[in-house]
Design an enzyme around this catalytic site. Structure first.
Site, short mmCIF file in Angstrom:
data_model
loop_
_atom_site.label_atom_id
_atom_site.label_comp_id
_atom_site.label_asym_id
_atom_site.label_seq_id
_atom_site.Cartn_x
_atom_site.Cartn_y
_atom_site.Cartn_z
N LYS A 117 1.60 -74.01 -87.72
CA LYS A 117 0.58 -73.94 -88.78
C LYS A 117 -0.75 -74.54 -88.31
O LYS A 117 -1.83 -74.09 -88.70
CB LYS A 117 1.05 -74.70 -90.02
CG LYS A 117 2.32 -74.15 -90.65
CD LYS A 117 2.00 -72.95 -91.49
CE LYS A 117 3.13 -72.58 -92.40
NZ LYS A 117 2.87 -71.36 -93.16
N SER A 161 6.99 -81.26 -86.44
CA SER A 161 7.99 -80.30 -85.97
C SER A 161 7.24 -79.13 -85.32
O SER A 161 6.03 -78.96 -85.52
CB SER A 161 8.83 -79.75 -87.13
OG SER A 161 8.06 -78.83 -87.89
N THR A 185 0.48 -76.20 -94.52
CA THR A 185 1.32 -77.22 -95.15
C THR A 185 0.72 -78.62 -94.97
O THR A 185 0.01 -78.89 -93.99
CB THR A 185 2.78 -77.20 -94.61
OG1 THR A 185 3.22 -78.54 -94.39
CG2 THR A 185 2.91 -76.44 -93.34
N TYR A 233 7.59 -76.10 -86.16
CA TYR A 233 7.13 -75.26 -87.28
C TYR A 233 5.75 -75.75 -87.76
O TYR A 233 4.81 -74.96 -87.88
CB TYR A 233 8.14 -75.32 -88.44
CG TYR A 233 7.50 -75.12 -89.80
CD1 TYR A 233 6.97 -73.89 -90.16
CD2 TYR A 233 7.40 -76.18 -90.71
CE1 TYR A 233 6.35 -73.72 -91.40
CE2 TYR A 233 6.79 -76.01 -91.93
CZ TYR A 233 6.26 -74.79 -92.28
OH TYR A 233 5.64 -74.62 -93.49
N HIS A 234 5.64 -77.05 -88.03
CA HIS A 234 4.36 -77.56 -88.52
C HIS A 234 3.26 -77.33 -87.48
O HIS A 234 2.11 -77.03 -87.82
CB HIS A 234 4.47 -79.05 -88.88
CG HIS A 234 5.31 -79.30 -90.11
ND1 HIS A 234 6.58 -79.80 -90.05
CD2 HIS A 234 5.04 -79.09 -91.42
CE1 HIS A 234 7.07 -79.90 -91.29
NE2 HIS A 234 6.16 -79.48 -92.14
#
Ligand code: NAD
Length: 387
Positions: free
Chosen positions: A185, A179, A144, A181-182
């Protein structure tokens, strides 16, 4: 080509599988349906009702005569992942199968740990399976744009030429995400670069912008082929949420000043980008990165675009920002790689958001107003209230 789409029951995975199948590729999908489980956990639902994966696949076969094989299982279980790669013997694996909501990863420790284990372990199992079974398989992995954060310098496509004390090197572009989540990645990107450098795998990391839209030519063929449409405060992407608010006659809720600028992309361009990446594979040993976005807009600009395109009256209201992020910042991104491969972008200004208004009007009676209220506060772990 034989292409395996992981996360093929999701918002993007399903339309991508259909698009690749329509282009003549031999496609299989895999999913463990955990995305449907998050809806049960949080009490949300896609605005547009979606069919089971089995019904979707049989509908596609009835309409087009094309088959899509399904594997049901969890990528974090290595036996499942190895067995699937052996059985389908893909030339390319498109990997969408991760927990993908930043707010979900910020709910509390449990959700942060789940997100990182699910995403990092799933991708690591996949890298090992490819390396041990067939290192020629091209991994096309969804990352992302949020991995980069908002640095005060131009964002390059994955790599940065650095000159330091008179010496030069090409380094992975430094990441400063917003975050857990990021961050998962970012960890994936490092593991993939390592696997390419050390084992000679081939991988394309697609740092995708925020996706908007709900229809592709293939999903529009039949109501049973539609993909999900999330508008809630945890999984809903911002433009989709603004469209729902406009149709209901509610103010479009911008977090903070709305100066936060993000890369965005139309769902029709997402499926095309994946096709281009698969059909033009990275070389053996190459870790290739594309910034999969077509334009940058601030959240305030997105709200204004939706408000202007809406045929009725639409107002904008600014809420306290539950996230910790810069609201005014520099943002300039290089995103030429996919255009050089042949992408012709659909830009928001030329797109008829009207089709999204129509979809929303059709299902307006399913809207849950409470679902749009922000519930997750980034400051939760530090004593702020995580609602
Ligand atoms: P989604 O949640 O709708 O789809 C992901 C699918 O993967 C779901 O169907 C889920 O059940 C499945 N899955 C998750 N973990 C799994 C596991 N361990 N094993 C098997 N299946 C698993 O998400 P999406 O919006 O379609 O996004 C797909 C990918 O694209 C994600 O990796 C996301 O990070 C990335 N991405 C999405 C956007 C966006 O705006 N939607 C933007 C940038 C990047």
């Amino acid at each position: 080509m034989r292409i395996l789409v992981l996360g093929g029951d999701g918002y993007l995975g399903w339309p991508t599988a259909l698009h690749l199948s329509q282009c003549g590729h031999d496609v299989a999908v895999a999913d463990n349906f955990v995305r449907r489980q998050y809806d049960f956990e949080l009490g949300f639902e896609s605005l547009v009702p979606i069919e089971s994966l089995q019904t979707r696949i049989s509908t596609w076969q009835d309409l087009t005569g094309k088959t899509i094989k399904a594997y049901v299982g969890d990528l974090t279980e290595a036996d499942f992942t190895y067995e699937m790669i052996r059985d389908f013997a893909p030339e390319a694996v498109v990997h969408f199968a991760e927990q993908r909501a930043a707010p979900y990863s910020m709910i509390d420790r449990k959700h942060a740990v789940y997100t990182q284990v699910n995403n990092v372990v799933g991708t690591l199992n996949l890298l090992y399976a490819i390396a041990e079974i067939d290192p020629d398989i091209h991994l096309v992995k969804l990352g992302t744009m949020g991995e980069y954060g908002t640095p005060n310098i131009d964002i390059e496509e994955g790599w940065l030429e650095v000159e330091h004390k008179g010496r030069k090197d090409r380094m992975l572009y430094p990441k400063r995400p917003g975050s857990f989540y990021h961050l998962s990645k970012v960890h994936d990107s490092h593991n993939m670069e390592f696997a390419c450098r050390i084992w000679g795998l081939r991988a394309t990391d697609l740092n995708q912008g925020v996706v908007y839209g709900q229809q592709t030519p293939e999903t529009m063929l039949d109501d049973r082929l539609v993909t999900r449409f999330d508008y809630d405060s945890v999984f809903g992407t911002v433009l989709n949420r603004f469209v729902v608010q406009a149709v209901l006659g509610h103010p479009l809720t911008v977090y903070g000043t709305g100066g936060q600028t993000r890369g965005i992309i139309d769902i029709r361009d997402t499926v095309r980008c994946i096709q281009l990446a698969c059909e033009n594979p990275a070389d053996r040993g190459e870790f290739r990165v594309f910034n999969q976005m077509t334009e940058s807009l601030s959240v305030a600009d997105i709200a204004e675009t939706v408000a202007k395109s809406y045929p009725g009256e639409a107002t904008i209201s600014n809420l306290d920002n539950p996230r910790v992020e810069k609201e005014e910042h520099y943002y300039k991104v290089v995103h030429s790689g996919l255009v050089e491969l042949g992408l012709v972008p659909h830009l928001l200004s030329d797109t008829l958001i009207t089709s999204l208004f129509d979809v929303t009007k059709r299902y307006a009676d399913r809207v849950d107003l409470g679902a749009m209220q922000p519930r997750v506060n980034w400051r939760g772990a530090l004593g702020g209230e995580a609602r």
